[in-house]
Design a protein around this motif. Structure first.
Motif, PDB file in Angstrom:
ATOM      1  N   LEU A  17       0.835  -1.201   0.000  1.00  8.93           N
ATOM      2  CA  LEU A  17       0.000   0.000   0.000  1.00  8.93           C
ATOM      3  C   LEU A  17       0.871   1.253   0.000  1.00  8.93           C
ATOM      4  N   LEU A  18       1.891   1.287   0.842  1.00 11.17           N
ATOM      5  CA  LEU A  18       2.771   2.457   0.905  1.00 11.17           C
ATOM      6  C   LEU A  18       3.510   2.666  -0.413  1.00 11.17           C
ATOM      7  N   LYS A  19       3.913   1.566  -1.056  1.00 14.40           N
ATOM      8  CA  LYS A  19       4.551   1.668  -2.375  1.00 14.40           C
ATOM      9  C   LYS A  19       3.559   2.258  -3.381  1.00 14.40           C
ATOM     10  N   ALA A  20       2.306   1.798  -3.325  1.00 14.67           N
ATOM     11  CA  ALA A  20       1.274   2.305  -4.239  1.00 14.67           C
ATOM     12  C   ALA A  20       0.987   3.781  -3.978  1.00 14.67           C
ATOM     13  N   VAL A  21       0.935   4.172  -2.702  1.00 13.13           N
ATOM     14  CA  VAL A  21       0.715   5.585  -2.355  1.00 13.13           C
ATOM     15  C   VAL A  21       1.849   6.430  -2.919  1.00 13.13           C
ATOM     16  N   ASP A  22       3.075   5.945  -2.768  1.00 11.79           N
ATOM     17  CA  ASP A  22       4.250   6.665  -3.242  1.00 11.79           C
ATOM     18  C   ASP A  22       4.230   6.800  -4.772  1.00 11.79           C
ATOM     19  N   ILE A  23       4.033   5.686  -5.475  1.00 14.76           N
ATOM     20  CA  ILE A  23       4.030   5.699  -6.945  1.00 14.76           C
ATOM     21  C   ILE A  23       2.911   6.590  -7.478  1.00 14.76           C
ATOM     22  N   SER A  24       1.755   6.568  -6.806  1.00 13.33           N
ATOM     23  CA  SER A  24       0.605   7.335  -7.295  1.00 13.33           C
ATOM     24  C   SER A  24       0.698   8.825  -6.971  1.00 13.33           C
ATOM     25  N   GLY A  25       1.716   9.208  -6.192  1.00 14.35           N
ATOM     26  CA  GLY A  25       1.897  10.625  -5.884  1.00 14.35           C
ATOM     27  C   GLY A  25       0.982  11.143  -4.789  1.00 14.35           C
ATOM     28  N   LEU A  26       0.416  10.246  -3.980  1.00 11.05           N
ATOM     29  CA  LEU A  26      -0.522  10.676  -2.946  1.00 11.05           C
ATOM     30  C   LEU A  26       0.102  10.786  -1.554  1.00 11.05           C
ATOM     31  N   THR A  27       1.415  10.596  -1.454  1.00 12.75           N
ATOM     32  CA  THR A  27       2.062  10.651  -0.149  1.00 12.75           C
ATOM     33  C   THR A  27       1.823  11.993   0.533  1.00 12.75           C
ATOM     34  N   GLU A  28       2.010  13.100  -0.188  1.00  6.40           N
ATOM     35  CA  GLU A  28       1.823  14.422   0.424  1.00  6.40           C
ATOM     36  C   GLU A  28       0.385  14.612   0.890  1.00  6.40           C
ATOM     37  N   LEU A  57      -0.923  -2.510 -12.417  1.00  5.34           N
ATOM     38  CA  LEU A  57      -1.357  -1.317 -11.679  1.00  5.34           C
ATOM     39  C   LEU A  57      -0.172  -0.462 -11.262  1.00  5.34           C
ATOM     40  N   LEU A  58       0.891  -1.102 -10.806  1.00  2.00           N
ATOM     41  CA  LEU A  58       2.060  -0.352 -10.344  1.00  2.00           C
ATOM     42  C   LEU A  58       2.742   0.375 -11.497  1.00  2.00           C
ATOM     43  N   GLN A  59       2.425  -0.028 -12.740  1.00  8.13           N
ATOM     44  CA  GLN A  59       3.008   0.646 -13.900  1.00  8.13           C
ATOM     45  C   GLN A  59       2.049   1.646 -14.548  1.00  8.13           C
ATOM     46  N   ASN A  60       0.786   1.651 -14.115  1.00  8.28           N
ATOM     47  CA  ASN A  60      -0.209   2.564 -14.671  1.00  8.28           C
ATOM     48  C   ASN A  60      -0.563   3.582 -13.581  1.00  8.28           C
ATOM     49  N   VAL A  61       0.203   4.663 -13.530  1.00  6.96           N
ATOM     50  CA  VAL A  61       0.094   5.620 -12.432  1.00  6.96           C
ATOM     51  C   VAL A  61      -1.316   6.197 -12.315  1.00  6.96           C
ATOM     52  N   GLU A  62      -1.951   6.512 -13.425  1.00  8.17           N
ATOM     53  CA  GLU A  62      -3.279   7.129 -13.373  1.00  8.17           C
ATOM     54  C   GLU A  62      -4.306   6.181 -12.751  1.00  8.17           C
ATOM     55  N   LYS A  63      -4.313   4.928 -13.200  1.00  9.33           N
ATOM     56  CA  LYS A  63      -5.249   3.942 -12.652  1.00  9.33           C
ATOM     57  C   LYS A  63      -4.915   3.658 -11.194  1.00  9.33           C
ATOM     58  N   LEU A  64      -3.633   3.542 -10.875  1.00  6.85           N
ATOM     59  CA  LEU A  64      -3.202   3.282  -9.505  1.00  6.85           C
ATOM     60  C   LEU A  64      -3.655   4.414  -8.577  1.00  6.85           C
ATOM     61  N   LYS A  65      -3.531   5.650  -9.056  1.00  2.00           N
ATOM     62  CA  LYS A  65      -3.936   6.804  -8.245  1.00  2.00           C
ATOM     63  C   LYS A  65      -5.429   6.740  -7.933  1.00  2.00           C
TER      64      LYS A  65
END
Length: 139
Positions: A17-28, A57-65
């Motif tokens: 989950l944390l990796k997905a949050v980071d990749i999707s740009g939602l950490t902030e 999903l981890l490679q599709n940033v928009e869908k992951l976000k």
């Protein structure tokens, strides 16, 4: 107390989950004052996805976000609040269904396995599967 991200890191069971949050740009976003309620799938919940689905999903940033944002609701919604409502609006823009009966809580089809992990800027509820927004289900 720590913020939601630090709390999830300290728990140790949310690496995917944390990796997905980071990749999707939602950490902030989830480090901001919020407050937010996170329906947090464990690493085991992510492991239930077919490996190719997770990889894609981890490679599709928009869908992951969209998917990550679908796990984040506005406000500090504790377990006693979940028992009173039947849906929660997510930052993704759609709602998740909340069902509570006999002391168990479900978010869509996921079981809430641990409630009320408190953080400075909200609360984490642990769920046993990854939620998919209806618009992406089946993709």
């Amino acid at each position: 107390m720590a913020d939601i991200v630090e709390t999830a890191v300290n728990a140790g069971s949310f690496k995917t989950l944390l990796k997905a949050v980071d990749i999707s740009g939602l950490t902030e976003t989830v480090k901001s004052p919020g407050p937010y309620t996170i329906f947090a799938p464990t690493d085991d919940a992510f492991a239930k996805l077919p490996p190719e689905t997770l990889d894609s999903l981890l490679q599709n940033v928009e869908k992951l976000k969209r998917i990550v944002a679908y796990h984040i609701a506005f406000g500090d919604v504790r377990s006693e609040d979940l028992a009173q409502i039947d849906e929660a609006e997510t930052i993704e823009g759609s709602v998740v269904a909340i069902e509570s009966s006999n002391g168990t809580i479900k978010v869509n089809d996921a079981n809430v396995v641990k409630v009320d992990i408190l953080a400075d800027n909200g609360v984490i509820h642990v769920i046993d599967m990854v939620l998919m927004p209806a618009i992406l289900a089946g993709h």
